[in-house]
Motif scaffolding. Structure first.
Motif, PDB file in Angstrom:
ATOM      1  N   MET A  76      14.048 -22.289  34.056  1.00 23.72           N
ATOM      2  CA  MET A  76      13.934 -21.780  32.745  1.00 23.72           C
ATOM      3  C   MET A  76      14.955 -22.737  31.910  1.00 23.72           C
ATOM      4  O   MET A  76      15.917 -23.403  32.686  1.00 23.72           O
ATOM      5  N   LYS A  77      14.552 -22.937  30.808  1.00 22.30           N
ATOM      6  CA  LYS A  77      15.305 -23.685  29.726  1.00 22.30           C
ATOM      7  C   LYS A  77      16.638 -23.088  29.242  1.00 22.30           C
ATOM      8  O   LYS A  77      16.813 -21.823  29.342  1.00 22.30           O
ATOM      9  N   HIS A  78      17.823 -23.871  29.449  1.00 28.52           N
ATOM     10  CA  HIS A  78      18.906 -23.392  28.980  1.00 28.52           C
ATOM     11  C   HIS A  78      19.387 -24.120  27.614  1.00 28.52           C
ATOM     12  O   HIS A  78      19.451 -25.321  27.457  1.00 28.52           O
ATOM     13  N   LEU A  79      20.097 -23.003  26.899  1.00 28.35           N
ATOM     14  CA  LEU A  79      20.684 -23.471  25.583  1.00 28.35           C
ATOM     15  C   LEU A  79      22.013 -24.110  25.941  1.00 28.35           C
ATOM     16  O   LEU A  79      22.678 -23.487  26.660  1.00 28.35           O
ATOM     17  N   ARG A  80      22.219 -25.070  25.022  1.00 27.54           N
ATOM     18  CA  ARG A  80      23.577 -25.537  24.991  1.00 27.54           C
ATOM     19  C   ARG A  80      24.276 -25.248  24.013  1.00 27.54           C
ATOM     20  O   ARG A  80      23.440 -25.240  22.788  1.00 27.54           O
ATOM     21  N   LEU A  81      25.582 -25.036  23.906  1.00 30.79           N
ATOM     22  CA  LEU A  81      26.305 -24.514  22.527  1.00 30.79           C
ATOM     23  C   LEU A  81      26.296 -25.609  21.552  1.00 30.79           C
ATOM     24  O   LEU A  81      26.139 -25.437  20.176  1.00 30.79           O
ATOM     25  N   SER A  82      25.989 -26.983  22.022  1.00 31.57           N
ATOM     26  CA  SER A  82      26.053 -28.156  21.053  1.00 31.57           C
ATOM     27  C   SER A  82      24.699 -27.810  20.106  1.00 31.57           C
ATOM     28  O   SER A  82      24.558 -28.280  18.893  1.00 31.57           O
ATOM     29  N   GLN A  83      23.548 -27.300  20.700  1.00 29.95           N
ATOM     30  CA  GLN A  83      22.377 -26.986  19.891  1.00 29.95           C
ATOM     31  C   GLN A  83      22.788 -26.063  18.803  1.00 29.95           C
ATOM     32  O   GLN A  83      22.266 -26.016  17.764  1.00 29.95           O
ATOM     33  N   LEU A  84      23.585 -25.058  19.222  1.00 32.45           N
ATOM     34  CA  LEU A  84      23.952 -24.035  18.287  1.00 32.45           C
ATOM     35  C   LEU A  84      24.634 -24.951  17.072  1.00 32.45           C
ATOM     36  O   LEU A  84      24.618 -24.350  15.726  1.00 32.45           O
ATOM     37  N   ALA A  85      25.490 -25.827  17.462  1.00 36.51           N
ATOM     38  CA  ALA A  85      26.482 -26.269  16.562  1.00 36.51           C
ATOM     39  C   ALA A  85      25.770 -27.139  15.524  1.00 36.51           C
ATOM     40  O   ALA A  85      25.811 -27.368  14.321  1.00 36.51           O
ATOM     41  N   ILE A  86      24.514 -27.612  16.044  1.00 34.06           N
ATOM     42  CA  ILE A  86      23.452 -28.415  15.115  1.00 34.06           C
ATOM     43  C   ILE A  86      23.164 -27.615  13.976  1.00 34.06           C
ATOM     44  O   ILE A  86      23.144 -27.803  12.729  1.00 34.06           O
ATOM     45  N   LEU A  87      22.706 -26.443  14.655  1.00 32.53           N
ATOM     46  CA  LEU A  87      22.028 -25.488  13.463  1.00 32.53           C
ATOM     47  C   LEU A  87      23.080 -25.105  12.607  1.00 32.53           C
ATOM     48  O   LEU A  87      22.762 -24.814  11.307  1.00 32.53           O
ATOM     49  N   ALA A  89      32.314 -15.443  20.371  1.00 30.72           N
ATOM     50  CA  ALA A  89      32.728 -15.634  18.813  1.00 30.72           C
ATOM     51  C   ALA A  89      31.681 -15.839  17.755  1.00 30.72           C
ATOM     52  O   ALA A  89      31.599 -15.417  16.714  1.00 30.72           O
ATOM     53  N   VAL A  90      30.982 -16.938  18.247  1.00 29.83           N
ATOM     54  CA  VAL A  90      29.916 -17.185  17.581  1.00 29.83           C
ATOM     55  C   VAL A  90      28.869 -16.066  17.005  1.00 29.83           C
ATOM     56  O   VAL A  90      28.512 -15.791  16.196  1.00 29.83           O
ATOM     57  N   ILE A  91      28.698 -15.145  18.440  1.00 28.39           N
ATOM     58  CA  ILE A  91      27.799 -13.918  17.992  1.00 28.39           C
ATOM     59  C   ILE A  91      28.362 -12.897  17.204  1.00 28.39           C
ATOM     60  O   ILE A  91      27.911 -12.368  16.179  1.00 28.39           O
ATOM     61  N   ARG A  92      29.757 -12.740  17.220  1.00 32.60           N
ATOM     62  CA  ARG A  92      30.488 -11.713  16.539  1.00 32.60           C
ATOM     63  C   ARG A  92      30.334 -12.102  15.021  1.00 32.60           C
ATOM     64  O   ARG A  92      30.017 -11.219  14.026  1.00 32.60           O
ATOM     65  N   SER A  93      30.787 -13.436  14.830  1.00 36.15           N
ATOM     66  CA  SER A  93      30.614 -14.095  13.337  1.00 36.15           C
ATOM     67  C   SER A  93      29.136 -13.940  12.607  1.00 36.15           C
ATOM     68  O   SER A  93      28.933 -13.494  11.723  1.00 36.15           O
ATOM     69  N   SER A 152      22.217 -17.628  20.516  1.00 36.87           N
ATOM     70  CA  SER A 152      23.571 -17.442  21.077  1.00 36.87           C
ATOM     71  C   SER A 152      23.583 -15.977  22.091  1.00 36.87           C
ATOM     72  O   SER A 152      24.011 -15.915  23.108  1.00 36.87           O
ATOM     73  N   TYR A 153      22.670 -15.133  21.446  1.00 38.42           N
ATOM     74  CA  TYR A 153      22.314 -14.046  22.352  1.00 38.42           C
ATOM     75  C   TYR A 153      21.764 -14.534  23.899  1.00 38.42           C
ATOM     76  O   TYR A 153      22.059 -14.078  24.807  1.00 38.42           O
ATOM     77  N   PHE A 154      20.638 -15.545  23.726  1.00 37.79           N
ATOM     78  CA  PHE A 154      19.937 -16.043  24.764  1.00 37.79           C
ATOM     79  C   PHE A 154      21.097 -16.533  25.741  1.00 37.79           C
ATOM     80  O   PHE A 154      20.867 -16.315  26.867  1.00 37.79           O
ATOM     81  N   LYS A 155      21.915 -17.662  25.227  1.00 38.30           N
ATOM     82  CA  LYS A 155      22.901 -18.158  25.938  1.00 38.30           C
ATOM     83  C   LYS A 155      23.883 -17.091  26.786  1.00 38.30           C
ATOM     84  O   LYS A 155      24.290 -17.461  27.943  1.00 38.30           O
TER      85      LYS A 155
END
Length: 415
Positions: free
Chosen positions: A1-12, A98-102, A127-130
């Protein structure tokens, strides 16, 4: 299964323009999204948090924002600005919770321009996926696409989220739709999508499973795909044992023959079929691979090698008589078999000529076998276009059509 990295979220998040908060005065947020005044006590804290953020003191910045949380009676605009600041800091700090809450607060506020709102919906879904909150992730991905999202990677995560949350039917439906949409647009479906679909239908739909394996082999050609495909087609109830040697030939071509027992059985079958020269080539490959000529059975391997050489000599001595007998036969089977034997031994032109005479004579018991072998002979001779053309017309339902398609795939992949 592919895994999300938080760096991917930071790019978005950076793409949304939330990588930093614009300069704040003591009384208001100087931002395109803030239309209301922000009280000095709130603005001062957010400004200090922003300075810590710029200094890359992310944990200190998050702590400073907690001071703003304790200020009472905040306006919607103040809360929105605080959460927007926290989103950027949390992303930089690697704090997915914290990313999710905000992100939840900002999405609910619906104060961003449409494009950035859509990007933030994707951030929240990722973020939910991660966080392994797959049901929430699936719903947020659905919202992302329903509101116009086009990122193909998000669809793959949505499919995985549905599957991981137990919505297998939904995952299967989305995966099938993704494959069909790609093919309709003239694109190759992604490897991840095809793998996911093959896994999903492996037990429930053998036809779809084989078709998907074939696409994986065709487009991505990994050895394990070939293994699964050829093993699966061999297990089909309608697959004729008559084609076992042909399956061996394809396995040898794609590098699946490695066991001593396989080399021995394949060589013995070739001798029994009257293809002694082919048997010699198989045995030579077995010796070269180290599968033959060693161990306790080395002497047996040597006897088989000698037998194959003897049969080659006998075939050469009797070739003229065999050819004359085949030409006198009322059907073309003997000509096809003799021709294929010659082609498999390297005499391509003469072999192909005899095969074509046999097919033209007709009355063949297994006409599809003849076409399959003629197509293979053309490939052996390096005449790919002619071979592919013939193989594409093989229609047998006993495994010949599948083997013909697989040879075409192999021919198109071979260098």
């Amino acid at each position: 299964m592919k895994h999300l990295r938080l760096s991917q979220l930071a790019i978005l998040i950076a793409a949304m323009g939330c990588a930093t908060i614009p300069e704040l005065t003591g009384v208001a947020g100087n931002t395109a999204y803030a239309q209301e005044a922000m009280r000095a006590e709130v603005g001062k804290i957010v400004q200090q948090a922003n300075e810590l953020f710029r200094a890359k003191k992310y944990r200190d910045a998050l702590g400073k924002l907690q001071e703003a949380d304790r200020v009472g009676n905040k306006t919607v605009n103040e809360t929105f600005t605080i959460e927007r600041m926290r989103l950027s800091v949390a992303s930089a700090a690697g704090d997915n919770d914290a990313v999710i809450r905000s992100a939840e607060v900002i999405v609910a506020a619906n104060k961003l321009p449409a494009k950035e709102q859509l990007q933030l919906i994707q951030v929240l879904a990722n973020s939910y996926f991660k966080a392994n909150s797959f049901a929430k992730a699936a719903k947020m991905y659905e919202r992302y696409f329903s509101e116009g999202g086009t990122d193909g990677s998000a669809r793959q995560y949505m499919i995985q989220a549905k599957s991981m949350s137990g919505d297998n039917a939904g995952a299967l439906k989305e995966t099938r739709a993704e494959i069909q949409a790609a093919e309709k647009a003239g694109r190759v479906p992604s490897q991840t999508t095809l793998e996911a679909y093959a896994f999903a239908v492996q037990k429930s739909d053998k036809v779809a499973y084989l078709a998907t394996l074939e696409k994986l082999v065709m487009h991505y050609g990994k050895k394990e795909y070939w293994v699964n495909l050829l093993n699966s087609v061999e297990r089909k109830p309608e697959f004729s044992s008559r084609l076992s040697m042909d399956l061996y030939r394809l396995k040898l071509a794609v590098g699946q023959i490695s066991k001593t027992s396989d080399y021995m059985e394949m060589a013995q079958m070739a001798i029994q079929d009257g293809n002694a020269t082919e048997a010699v080539k198989i045995i030579e490959q077995g010796y070269k691979a180290g599968a033959l000529g060693t161990g306790a059975e080395a002497a047996r391997h040597g006897r088989l090698k000698d037998l194959a050489a003897k049969r080659v000599a006998e075939a050469k001595a009797g070739l003229a008589a065999a050819e004359a007998a085949a030409e006198k036969s009322t059907d073309g089977t003997a000509l096809v078999n003799l021709g294929f034997s010659l082609a498999a031994g390297g005499e391509y032109d003469k072999g192909i000529s005899l095969m074509e005479q046999g097919i033209k004579k007709g009355n063949l018991k297994f006409a599809d076998d003849a076409d399959l072998h003629l197509g293979m002979a053309y490939l052996m001779a390096g005449k790919k276009p002619a071979g592919v053309k013939i193989l594409k017309n093989v229609k047998g339902k006993d495994g010949t059509a599948e083997l013909a398609r697989f040879w075409v795939i192999y021919a198109n992949q071979a260098k």
